[in-house]
Design an enzyme around this catalytic site. Structure first.
Site, PDB file in Angstrom:
ATOM      1  N   GLN A   5       3.001  10.017   1.797  1.00  0.00           N
ATOM      2  CA  GLN A   5       4.177   9.309   1.728  1.00  0.00           C
ATOM      3  C   GLN A   5       5.094   9.836   0.702  1.00  0.00           C
ATOM      4  O   GLN A   5       6.393   9.601   0.673  1.00  0.00           O
ATOM      5  CB  GLN A   5       4.189   7.894   1.888  1.00  0.00           C
ATOM      6  CG  GLN A   5       3.610   7.184   3.192  1.00  0.00           C
ATOM      7  CD  GLN A   5       3.425   5.785   2.990  1.00  0.00           C
ATOM      8  OE1 GLN A   5       2.499   5.105   2.291  1.00  0.00           O
ATOM      9  NE2 GLN A   5       4.373   4.889   3.567  1.00  0.00           N
TER      10      GLN A   5
ATOM     11  N   GLY B 216       0.902  -1.118   0.011  1.00  0.00           N
ATOM     12  CA  GLY B 216       0.126  -0.008  -0.077  1.00  0.00           C
ATOM     13  C   GLY B 216       0.905   1.317   0.034  1.00  0.00           C
ATOM     14  O   GLY B 216       2.184   1.064   0.304  1.00  0.00           O
TER      15      GLY B 216
ATOM     16  N   HIS C 294      -2.024   7.207   7.711  1.00  0.00           N
ATOM     17  CA  HIS C 294      -0.878   8.228   6.879  1.00  0.00           C
ATOM     18  C   HIS C 294      -1.796   9.602   6.546  1.00  0.00           C
ATOM     19  O   HIS C 294      -1.120  10.604   6.619  1.00  0.00           O
ATOM     20  CB  HIS C 294      -0.692   7.641   5.691  1.00  0.00           C
ATOM     21  CG  HIS C 294       0.757   6.771   5.991  1.00  0.00           C
ATOM     22  ND1 HIS C 294       1.793   7.091   6.488  1.00  0.00           N
ATOM     23  CD2 HIS C 294       0.946   5.514   5.765  1.00  0.00           C
ATOM     24  CE1 HIS C 294       2.679   6.301   6.740  1.00  0.00           C
ATOM     25  NE2 HIS C 294       2.191   5.041   5.993  1.00  0.00           N
TER      26      HIS C 294
END
Ligand code: GNR
Ligand code: NI
Length: 169
Positions: free
Chosen positions: A51, A46, A138
């Site tokens: 990120q 993933g 995230h």
């Protein structure tokens, strides 16, 4: 085909809260394709846009053995989570080489837009449920090491900083 650089913990940009996508247009579809290329290149299951330093609610996932079942989740929302929890070992492309147990809902139901901007509902359990919850964290600026004890987190932070110093040297 574009491989994007992945931010590494403890980069403060990993704590940015992502904004909802307004429209699934060409720009978003290019981001999705670049994120898939980046995830497959890094052998991850993933990747969240956070990120790659893009702070929009976009996630790509592929938990298939053959690496040919891409899932695209835009503006994901958990509409149901099981009361049953499960502890599983997690890793993260932004914290390479670190694996530790995190407690998550065993099953989740998620609503999101797909790469065409069409609404989809995903029923997830096992590794897919873990991955979806990890990626959605995230987007909220949360990295899995924040679930670990302050001592473990502090050791991980030092280890990452030392490695980044050595890489630069
Ligand atoms: O590649 C990944 N593997 C993984 C294993 C267990 C639990 C979560 C993950 S997600 C991770 C890729 C990543 O960092 N996504 O944000
Ligand atoms: Ni991660």
């Amino acid at each position: 085909m574009a491989i994007l650089p992945i931010l590494c913990y403890p980069d403060p940009r990993l704590h940015t809260v992502a904004q909802p996508v307004n429209a699934v247009d060409e720009r978003v579809r290019t981001l999705v394709q670049d994120m898939l290329d980046t995830m497959y290149d890094a052998h991850g299951i993933g990747l969240a846009a956070t990120q790659v330093d893009v702070h929009q609610r976009v996630i790509v996932i592929d938990v298939s053995e053959e690496r040919n079942r891409p899932l695209v989740l835009i503006n994901p929302e958990i509409v149901w989570a099981s009361a049953e929890m499960r502890v599983g070992d997690e890793g993260c492309l932004s914290v390479p080489g670190i694996y530790d147990g995190v407690e998550r809902a065993a099953q989740v139901r998620v609503r999101a837009l797909d790469a065409q901007g069409e609404p989809q509902t995903i029923e997830a359990e096992e590794i897919l449920a873990v991955c979806i919850q990890h990626e959605m964290d995230h987007l909220l600026g949360k990295v899995f090491v924040e679930y670990l004890s302050p001592l473990k987190r502090s050791r991980i932070r030092s280890k990452m900083l030392k490695r980044q110093r050595e890489e630069r040297a």
